[in-house]
Design a protein around this motif. Structure first.
Motif, PDB file in Angstrom:
ATOM      1  N   ARG A  30      34.894  60.945  50.190  1.00 21.25           N
ATOM      2  CA  ARG A  30      36.198  61.402  50.690  1.00 21.25           C
ATOM      3  C   ARG A  30      37.006  62.101  49.595  1.00 21.25           C
ATOM      4  N   SER A  31      36.899  61.576  48.374  1.00 27.12           N
ATOM      5  CA  SER A  31      37.663  62.165  47.273  1.00 27.12           C
ATOM      6  C   SER A  31      37.175  61.584  45.960  1.00 27.12           C
ATOM      7  N   ASP A  32      37.528  62.259  44.862  1.00 30.26           N
ATOM      8  CA  ASP A  32      37.263  61.668  43.543  1.00 30.26           C
ATOM      9  C   ASP A  32      38.346  60.657  43.173  1.00 30.26           C
ATOM     10  N   TYR A  52      50.681  68.794  50.544  1.00 30.11           N
ATOM     11  CA  TYR A  52      50.394  67.347  50.550  1.00 30.11           C
ATOM     12  C   TYR A  52      51.365  66.501  49.734  1.00 30.11           C
ATOM     13  N   GLU A  53      52.519  67.038  49.395  1.00 32.71           N
ATOM     14  CA  GLU A  53      53.399  66.218  48.554  1.00 32.71           C
ATOM     15  C   GLU A  53      54.667  65.845  49.304  1.00 32.71           C
ATOM     16  N   VAL A  54      54.508  65.690  50.629  1.00 29.18           N
ATOM     17  CA  VAL A  54      55.509  65.108  51.530  1.00 29.18           C
ATOM     18  C   VAL A  54      56.855  65.836  51.460  1.00 29.18           C
ATOM     19  N   MET A  88      50.962  77.311  39.694  1.00 27.56           N
ATOM     20  CA  MET A  88      49.537  77.563  39.961  1.00 27.56           C
ATOM     21  C   MET A  88      48.830  76.223  40.120  1.00 27.56           C
ATOM     22  N   GLU A  89      47.616  76.257  40.658  1.00 25.05           N
ATOM     23  CA  GLU A  89      46.810  75.033  40.800  1.00 25.05           C
ATOM     24  C   GLU A  89      45.383  75.334  40.345  1.00 25.05           C
ATOM     25  N   ASN A  90      44.895  74.565  39.367  1.00 23.27           N
ATOM     26  CA  ASN A  90      43.578  74.847  38.788  1.00 23.27           C
ATOM     27  C   ASN A  90      42.934  73.516  38.368  1.00 23.27           C
ATOM     28  N   SER A 144      51.605  59.245  39.431  1.00 18.35           N
ATOM     29  CA  SER A 144      50.675  60.053  40.238  1.00 18.35           C
ATOM     30  C   SER A 144      50.854  61.533  39.938  1.00 18.35           C
ATOM     31  N   GLY A 145      49.897  62.313  40.435  1.00 15.27           N
ATOM     32  CA  GLY A 145      50.013  63.764  40.309  1.00 15.27           C
ATOM     33  C   GLY A 145      51.236  64.260  41.070  1.00 15.27           C
ATOM     34  N   THR A 146      51.463  63.663  42.220  1.00 15.89           N
ATOM     35  CA  THR A 146      52.619  64.051  43.039  1.00 15.89           C
ATOM     36  C   THR A 146      53.914  63.857  42.254  1.00 15.89           C
ATOM     37  N   MET A 147      54.018  62.725  41.556  1.00 17.50           N
ATOM     38  CA  MET A 147      55.237  62.468  40.788  1.00 17.50           C
ATOM     39  C   MET A 147      55.364  63.460  39.623  1.00 17.50           C
ATOM     40  N   GLY A 148      54.245  63.768  38.977  1.00 10.02           N
ATOM     41  CA  GLY A 148      54.281  64.712  37.854  1.00 10.02           C
ATOM     42  C   GLY A 148      54.766  66.082  38.305  1.00 10.02           C
ATOM     43  N   ASN A 149      54.256  66.543  39.444  1.00  8.95           N
ATOM     44  CA  ASN A 149      54.664  67.862  39.940  1.00  8.95           C
ATOM     45  C   ASN A 149      56.138  67.872  40.338  1.00  8.95           C
ATOM     46  N   LEU A 150      56.577  66.814  41.012  1.00  3.58           N
ATOM     47  CA  LEU A 150      57.985  66.730  41.416  1.00  3.58           C
ATOM     48  C   LEU A 150      58.898  66.695  40.186  1.00  3.58           C
ATOM     49  N   SER A 159      43.281  59.653  37.341  1.00  3.33           N
ATOM     50  CA  SER A 159      42.752  58.743  38.368  1.00  3.33           C
ATOM     51  C   SER A 159      41.874  59.447  39.393  1.00  3.33           C
ATOM     52  N   LYS A 160      41.412  60.661  39.061  1.00  5.20           N
ATOM     53  CA  LYS A 160      40.490  61.330  39.984  1.00  5.20           C
ATOM     54  C   LYS A 160      39.087  61.219  39.387  1.00  5.20           C
ATOM     55  N   GLY A 161      38.441  62.338  39.078  1.00 10.47           N
ATOM     56  CA  GLY A 161      37.072  62.252  38.566  1.00 10.47           C
ATOM     57  C   GLY A 161      36.942  61.493  37.249  1.00 10.47           C
TER      58      GLY A 161
HETATM   59  N1  TLP Z   1      44.635  65.197  46.082  1.00 12.36           N
HETATM   60  C1  TLP Z   1      44.081  64.228  47.002  1.00 12.36           C
HETATM   61  C2  TLP Z   1      44.844  64.227  48.323  1.00 12.36           C
HETATM   62  O1  TLP Z   1      46.200  64.153  48.100  1.00 12.36           O
HETATM   63  C3  TLP Z   1      44.571  65.420  49.174  1.00 12.36           C
HETATM   64  C4  TLP Z   1      42.606  64.500  47.206  1.00 12.36           C
HETATM   65  O2  TLP Z   1      41.947  63.610  47.756  1.00 12.36           O
HETATM   66  O3  TLP Z   1      42.127  65.570  46.790  1.00 12.36           O
HETATM   67  N2  TLP Z   1      47.265  68.038  42.984  1.00 12.36           N
HETATM   68  C5  TLP Z   1      46.033  68.213  43.486  1.00 12.36           C
HETATM   69  C6  TLP Z   1      45.360  69.517  43.330  1.00 12.36           C
HETATM   70  C7  TLP Z   1      45.401  67.153  44.159  1.00 12.36           C
HETATM   71  O4  TLP Z   1      44.201  67.352  44.668  1.00 12.36           O
HETATM   72  C8  TLP Z   1      46.068  65.918  44.289  1.00 12.36           C
HETATM   73  C9  TLP Z   1      45.457  64.777  45.043  1.00 12.36           C
HETATM   74  C10 TLP Z   1      47.354  65.794  43.729  1.00 12.36           C
HETATM   75  C11 TLP Z   1      47.920  66.878  43.087  1.00 12.36           C
HETATM   76  C12 TLP Z   1      48.172  64.537  43.868  1.00 12.36           C
HETATM   77  O5  TLP Z   1      47.729  63.507  43.079  1.00 12.36           O
HETATM   78  P1  TLP Z   1      48.159  62.008  43.432  1.00 12.36           P
HETATM   79  O6  TLP Z   1      47.278  61.585  44.553  1.00 12.36           O
HETATM   80  O7  TLP Z   1      47.898  61.278  42.149  1.00 12.36           O
HETATM   81  O8  TLP Z   1      49.590  62.034  43.787  1.00 12.36           O
END
Ligand code: TLP
Length: 344
Positions: free
Chosen positions: A6-8, A88-90, A135-137, A58-64, A199-201
């Protein structure tokens, strides 16, 4: 046995990480006294060639936090229309930062120079101020595709010429660096601030880092406190993050190789997969049935995946997906495709 594609984000901490968690030296991070967090922030910043770093939930918090720290309410930021920050960041950027997102179409996850130039607003009493470009990379929705250093640089130059702040959602920036064969800091040189995920790969249980100039990170630290994200003895979470940065990022090429094997196997079965987009650890492909149905049939056989559209699926490879798992997943897919062809 379940194979979870489903995800890393589903990776579990390694034994070494669990040991490091147990032994981590900790302190109260709101007082700046957690030496393990301090070490992680310094290490993350150095890897990106930035002055400072901030450990966030989280990544979401970092971006916000990046948006809060660079923009004022009523500002506008520009990004490509498939970006995670938009999808995806609500809508935290709208709801909590009071900032408007202007999206542009992209190719392979990146906008064109021409579109960026023409989207930057001039001074007009009616207009919001364009303040930021993002950007997103690697790019998640584009299929884990990589934006080249040259492309990042040329977009960065345009944004800077107009006085914009440039932020990169580098949740998987190490995957991009591995694919391009460059150091992460070479990519981070084309952005003022960058978030990346542990916390991903990289298999750490929690956390991301936001890195950038000192004064920017100081503002982000205050906003993190405002959001309730001030941490105390969280060195137990930073310790596996250090292992993520020191060793786990060096093995990502394995995930990429397995993703290509999976993608090639799927293509051989007749699934709709564009091999050129399978550059890192994400595979997006089309199936000849409803995606929900395909995902349910996979789950019956112990393979978990996410649908991404009416007939499209995402597989993600990661630390807990082995060569045997790749073979097992392809054999399950072969069975499902065969059943479908026979009209089950
Ligand atoms: N992505 C998750 C889901 O939220 C979709 C996934 O399973 O791929 N930037 C990118 C490019 C991301 O893929 C994700 C998470 C985030 C930010 C957010 O990171 P978290 O989940 O730590 O808030």
């Amino acid at each position: 046995m379940t194979i979870d594609l489903r995800s890393d984000t589903v990776t579990k901490p390694t034994e070494e990480m669990r040991r490091a968690m147990a032994l981590a030296e900790v302190g109260d991070d709101v007082y700046g006294e957690d030496i393990t967090i301090n070490e992680l922030e310094a290490k993350g910043a150095a890897l990106m060639g930035k002055e400072a770093g901030l450990f966030v939930a989280s990544g979401t918090m970092g971006n916000l936090l990046a948006v809060l720290s660079a923009c004022q309410r009523g500002d506008e930021i520009i990004m490509e229309d498939q970006m995670h920050m938009f999808w995806y960041e609500v809508a935290g950027i709208a709801a909590l930062a009071g900032v408007q997102i202007r999206t542009l179409p992209g190719a392979g996850g990146a906008v064109s120079e021409e579109d960026l130039r023409s989207a930057i607003r001039s001074e007009d009493i009616h207009f919001p101020r364009t303040r930021m470009f993002c950007m997103e990379n690697t790019h998640n929705r584009a299929g884990g595709t990589v934006i080249s250093k040259d492309k990042m640089e040329s977009l960065y130059k345009i944004a800077k010429a107009h006085g914009l702040w440039v932020h990169t959602d580098g949740a998987r920036i190490f995957n991009a660096a591995v694919f391009l064969g460059v150091e992460p800091r070479e990519l981070a040189a084309c952005t003022d601030s960058i978030t990346f995920c542990l916390s991903k790969g990289l298999a750490a249980p929690v956390g991301s880092l936001l890195t950038g100039p000192k004064d920017f990170i100081l503002r982000a630290r205050k906003y993190r406190k405002m959001l309730g994200g001030g941490m105390r003895q969280a060195g137990v979470l930073a310790a596996p993050g250090l292992i993520a940065l020191e060793t786990m990022r060096l093995r990502l090429a394995e995930d990429h190789r397995r993703a290509r094997q999976l993608a090639q196997g799927l293509a051989d079965l007749g699934a709709g997969v564009v091999m050129g987009t399978v550059q890192t650890n994400i595979i997006r492909f089309q199936v000849p049935m409803a995606a929900e149905e395909f995902v349910a049939r996979l789950a019956e056989r112990g393979v978990l995946a996410n649908p991404t559209g009416p007939d499209s699926i995402r597989f993600v490879t990661h630390y807990q997906v082995s060569d045997e798992d790749v073979e097992a997943v392809l054999s399950v897919c072969r069975d499902i495709f065969r059943e479908e062809a026979q009209g089950r």
